[in-house]
Each structure stands twice: as C-alpha cells, then as structure tokens.
Design a protein around this motif. Structure first.
Motif, PDB file in Angstrom:
ATOM      1  N   ILE A 171       0.816  -1.341  -0.096  1.00 23.17           N
ATOM      2  CA  ILE A 171       0.080  -0.127  -0.042  1.00 23.17           C
ATOM      3  C   ILE A 171       0.690   1.230   0.032  1.00 23.17           C
ATOM      4  CG2 ILE A 171      -1.551   1.251   1.437  1.00 23.17           C
ATOM      5  CD1 ILE A 171      -2.844  -1.408   2.346  1.00 23.17           C
ATOM      6  N   ILE A 172       2.173   1.146   0.741  1.00 22.43           N
ATOM      7  CA  ILE A 172       2.801   2.492   0.995  1.00 22.43           C
ATOM      8  C   ILE A 172       3.402   2.660  -0.326  1.00 22.43           C
ATOM      9  CG2 ILE A 172       4.939   3.311   1.946  1.00 22.43           C
ATOM     10  CD1 ILE A 172       3.772   1.854   4.576  1.00 22.43           C
ATOM     11  N   LEU A 173       3.909   1.614  -1.162  1.00 20.16           N
ATOM     12  CA  LEU A 173       4.601   1.775  -2.309  1.00 20.16           C
ATOM     13  C   LEU A 173       3.483   2.198  -3.370  1.00 20.16           C
ATOM     14  CD1 LEU A 173       7.122  -1.478  -2.469  1.00 20.16           C
ATOM     15  CD2 LEU A 173       7.691   1.099  -2.055  1.00 20.16           C
ATOM     16  N   VAL A 174       2.618   1.898  -3.417  1.00 20.64           N
ATOM     17  CA  VAL A 174       1.487   2.042  -4.509  1.00 20.64           C
ATOM     18  C   VAL A 174       1.162   3.539  -4.367  1.00 20.64           C
ATOM     19  CG1 VAL A 174      -0.749   2.009  -5.296  1.00 20.64           C
ATOM     20  CG2 VAL A 174       0.651  -0.170  -4.841  1.00 20.64           C
ATOM     21  N   PHE A 175       0.939   3.937  -3.123  1.00 20.09           N
ATOM     22  CA  PHE A 175       0.690   5.635  -3.039  1.00 20.09           C
ATOM     23  C   PHE A 175       1.853   6.472  -3.227  1.00 20.09           C
ATOM     24  CE2 PHE A 175      -2.940   4.593   0.425  1.00 20.09           C
ATOM     25  CZ  PHE A 175      -3.837   4.217  -0.639  1.00 20.09           C
ATOM     26  N   MET A 176       3.039   5.920  -2.994  1.00 20.17           N
ATOM     27  CA  MET A 176       4.142   6.946  -3.177  1.00 20.17           C
ATOM     28  C   MET A 176       4.314   7.005  -4.569  1.00 20.17           C
ATOM     29  SD  MET A 176       6.897   5.531  -0.268  1.00 20.17           S
ATOM     30  CE  MET A 176       8.172   6.336  -0.771  1.00 20.17           C
ATOM     31  N   THR A 177       4.412   5.841  -5.433  1.00 17.94           N
ATOM     32  CA  THR A 177       4.821   5.704  -6.660  1.00 17.94           C
ATOM     33  C   THR A 177       3.509   6.574  -7.459  1.00 17.94           C
ATOM     34  OG1 THR A 177       5.587   3.506  -6.455  1.00 17.94           O
ATOM     35  CG2 THR A 177       5.380   4.359  -8.671  1.00 17.94           C
ATOM     36  N   ALA A 178       2.139   6.092  -7.153  1.00 19.12           N
ATOM     37  CA  ALA A 178       1.090   6.881  -7.896  1.00 19.12           C
ATOM     38  C   ALA A 178       1.377   8.171  -7.656  1.00 19.12           C
ATOM     39  CB  ALA A 178      -0.305   6.217  -7.256  1.00 19.12           C
ATOM     40  N   GLY A 179       1.601   8.667  -6.260  1.00 13.42           N
ATOM     41  CA  GLY A 179       1.746  10.116  -6.108  1.00 13.42           C
ATOM     42  C   GLY A 179       2.561  10.858  -6.937  1.00 13.42           C
ATOM     43  N   VAL A 180       3.853  10.445  -7.116  1.00 18.84           N
ATOM     44  CA  VAL A 180       4.922  10.929  -8.208  1.00 18.84           C
ATOM     45  C   VAL A 180       4.426  10.994  -9.502  1.00 18.84           C
ATOM     46  CG1 VAL A 180       7.218  10.540  -9.081  1.00 18.84           C
ATOM     47  CG2 VAL A 180       6.781  10.115  -6.840  1.00 18.84           C
ATOM     48  N   GLY A 181       3.794  10.138  -9.978  1.00 17.06           N
ATOM     49  CA  GLY A 181       3.232  10.001 -11.254  1.00 17.06           C
ATOM     50  C   GLY A 181       2.169  11.115 -11.387  1.00 17.06           C
ATOM     51  N   THR A 182       1.289  11.362 -10.469  1.00 12.96           N
ATOM     52  CA  THR A 182      -0.040  12.386 -10.322  1.00 12.96           C
ATOM     53  C   THR A 182       0.759  13.707 -10.475  1.00 12.96           C
ATOM     54  OG1 THR A 182      -1.195  10.697  -9.202  1.00 12.96           O
ATOM     55  CG2 THR A 182      -1.773  13.308  -8.960  1.00 12.96           C
ATOM     56  N   LEU A 183       1.977  13.905  -9.641  1.00 15.80           N
ATOM     57  CA  LEU A 183       2.601  15.169  -9.584  1.00 15.80           C
ATOM     58  C   LEU A 183       3.185  15.536 -11.143  1.00 15.80           C
ATOM     59  CD1 LEU A 183       3.851  17.626  -7.992  1.00 15.80           C
ATOM     60  CD2 LEU A 183       5.849  16.154  -7.810  1.00 15.80           C
ATOM     61  N   ILE A 184       3.545  14.550 -11.804  1.00 16.89           N
ATOM     62  CA  ILE A 184       3.976  14.884 -13.181  1.00 16.89           C
ATOM     63  C   ILE A 184       2.683  15.153 -14.018  1.00 16.89           C
ATOM     64  CG2 ILE A 184       5.019  13.811 -15.173  1.00 16.89           C
ATOM     65  CD1 ILE A 184       6.956  12.239 -13.106  1.00 16.89           C
ATOM     66  N   GLU A 185       1.826  14.541 -13.880  1.00 16.58           N
ATOM     67  CA  GLU A 185       0.453  14.713 -14.661  1.00 16.58           C
ATOM     68  C   GLU A 185      -0.261  16.151 -14.380  1.00 16.58           C
ATOM     69  OE1 GLU A 185      -0.302  13.059 -17.178  1.00 16.58           O
ATOM     70  OE2 GLU A 185       1.347  11.837 -16.827  1.00 16.58           O
ATOM     71  N   PHE A 186      -0.053  16.677 -12.983  1.00 15.62           N
ATOM     72  CA  PHE A 186      -0.422  17.750 -12.653  1.00 15.62           C
ATOM     73  C   PHE A 186       0.495  18.998 -13.463  1.00 15.62           C
ATOM     74  CE2 PHE A 186      -2.102  16.616  -8.302  1.00 15.62           C
ATOM     75  CZ  PHE A 186      -3.698  16.541  -8.904  1.00 15.62           C
ATOM     76  N   LEU A 220      -2.649   8.876 -16.020  1.00 10.26           N
ATOM     77  CA  LEU A 220      -2.840   8.492 -14.583  1.00 10.26           C
ATOM     78  C   LEU A 220      -3.143   7.114 -14.486  1.00 10.26           C
ATOM     79  CD1 LEU A 220      -4.837  11.649 -13.604  1.00 10.26           C
ATOM     80  CD2 LEU A 220      -2.480  11.170 -12.511  1.00 10.26           C
ATOM     81  N   PHE A 221      -4.181   6.639 -15.303  1.00  7.26           N
ATOM     82  CA  PHE A 221      -4.257   5.160 -15.054  1.00  7.26           C
ATOM     83  C   PHE A 221      -3.052   4.236 -15.557  1.00  7.26           C
ATOM     84  CE2 PHE A 221      -5.910   1.207 -17.457  1.00  7.26           C
ATOM     85  CZ  PHE A 221      -6.563   0.749 -16.138  1.00  7.26           C
ATOM     86  N   VAL A 222      -2.288   4.544 -16.431  1.00 14.32           N
ATOM     87  CA  VAL A 222      -1.199   3.622 -16.709  1.00 14.32           C
ATOM     88  C   VAL A 222      -0.272   3.643 -15.483  1.00 14.32           C
ATOM     89  CG1 VAL A 222       0.786   3.228 -18.295  1.00 14.32           C
ATOM     90  CG2 VAL A 222      -1.708   3.722 -19.211  1.00 14.32           C
ATOM     91  N   ASN A 223      -0.156   4.896 -15.094  1.00 16.72           N
ATOM     92  CA  ASN A 223       0.769   5.166 -14.004  1.00 16.72           C
ATOM     93  C   ASN A 223       0.525   4.152 -12.889  1.00 16.72           C
ATOM     94  OD1 ASN A 223       2.424   7.131 -15.245  1.00 16.72           O
ATOM     95  ND2 ASN A 223       1.556   8.869 -14.207  1.00 16.72           N
ATOM     96  N   PHE A 224      -0.782   4.183 -12.519  1.00 16.31           N
ATOM     97  CA  PHE A 224      -1.562   3.517 -11.466  1.00 16.31           C
ATOM     98  C   PHE A 224      -1.167   1.922 -11.590  1.00 16.31           C
ATOM     99  CE2 PHE A 224      -4.973   0.830  -9.164  1.00 16.31           C
ATOM    100  CZ  PHE A 224      -4.382   1.407  -7.896  1.00 16.31           C
ATOM    101  N   GLY A 270       1.205   0.510 -13.214  1.00 19.55           N
ATOM    102  CA  GLY A 270       2.710   0.590 -13.275  1.00 19.55           C
ATOM    103  C   GLY A 270       3.085   0.704 -11.698  1.00 19.55           C
ATOM    104  N   ALA A 271       2.345   1.418 -10.783  1.00 20.80           N
ATOM    105  CA  ALA A 271       2.644   1.418  -9.372  1.00 20.80           C
ATOM    106  C   ALA A 271       2.098   0.143  -8.603  1.00 20.80           C
ATOM    107  CB  ALA A 271       1.835   2.518  -8.670  1.00 20.80           C
ATOM    108  N   VAL A 272       1.149  -0.515  -9.184  1.00 19.50           N
ATOM    109  CA  VAL A 272       0.964  -1.788  -8.604  1.00 19.50           C
ATOM    110  C   VAL A 272       1.697  -2.746  -9.057  1.00 19.50           C
ATOM    111  CG1 VAL A 272      -1.094  -3.338  -8.686  1.00 19.50           C
ATOM    112  CG2 VAL A 272      -1.616  -1.130  -8.188  1.00 19.50           C
ATOM    113  N   THR A 273       2.074  -2.956 -10.301  1.00 14.78           N
ATOM    114  CA  THR A 273       3.021  -4.065 -10.759  1.00 14.78           C
ATOM    115  C   THR A 273       4.240  -3.860  -9.948  1.00 14.78           C
ATOM    116  OG1 THR A 273       2.007  -3.900 -12.780  1.00 14.78           O
ATOM    117  CG2 THR A 273       4.161  -4.896 -12.663  1.00 14.78           C
TER     118      THR A 273
END
Length: 95
Positions: free
Chosen positions: A24-39, A64-68, A70-73
């Motif tokens: 959970i922590i890794l998914v949130f951290m990785t998805a957060g970085v991807g979201t920052l780039i998308e913003f 955003l979907f592909v980033n998520f 990737g984060a889960v994987t």
C-alpha cells in the motif's frame, strides 16, 4: 510525520501484515509521483495552451491510469522480492 507515528504505534501488528502495508505504501508513493508529473502536464495545457505538445485531458486520464497500473506492478514485484530472498538470486544472477 503522521505515518511515522502510526508505524511506531502499530509496530507489532505490522510484522504480521508487513507485505500488505509495504504494498500500500509503495503504490501510494509511486502513484503520487506520477500524479505530480501529470499535474505539471495539465497545468501546461491549461495555462500555456500546450495541448498539441503534451496532450489533452484524455491523455492525462490515460497517463494516470497507466501510472497506477505501473505502481501496482512495481509494488507487487517489490513485495515479492522482500518476502522471497531467492528472488534476489534470480534478479542478480547469483546462484
């Protein structure tokens, strides 16, 4: 800071469910970085009119979907690696 306090408070319980919490922590951290780039990309589209170079809203949603995904994987691989020390031999070629 809140996460650090929570981790200290629940240290004994975490050892039982360590893999799930790590995931959970890794998914949130990785998805957060991807979201920052998308913003940043979205702000370029909105404020600078860079839709042709960056893409529109649909491109942002797809990214955003592909980033998520990737984060889960990546988190699944990291948790598997953490739990199976033999996986390290497979990756590094030692063995």
């Amino acid at each position: 800071m809140l996460l650090k306090k929570w981790l200290r408070k629940n240290k004994k319980q975490l050892s039982k469910k360590h893999g799930l919490h790590l995931f959970i922590i890794l998914v949130f951290m990785t998805a957060g970085v991807g979201t920052l780039i998308e913003f940043i990309e979205l702000s370029a589209v909105v404020f600078l009119g860079a839709e042709k170079g960056v893409g529109g809203y649909m491109n942002n949603a797809i990214d955003l979907f592909v980033n998520f995904i990737g984060a889960v994987t990546a988190a699944l691989i990291a948790v598997y690696y953490h739990k199976n020390k033999g996986f390290k031999k497979l990756i590094t070629g030692d063995g």
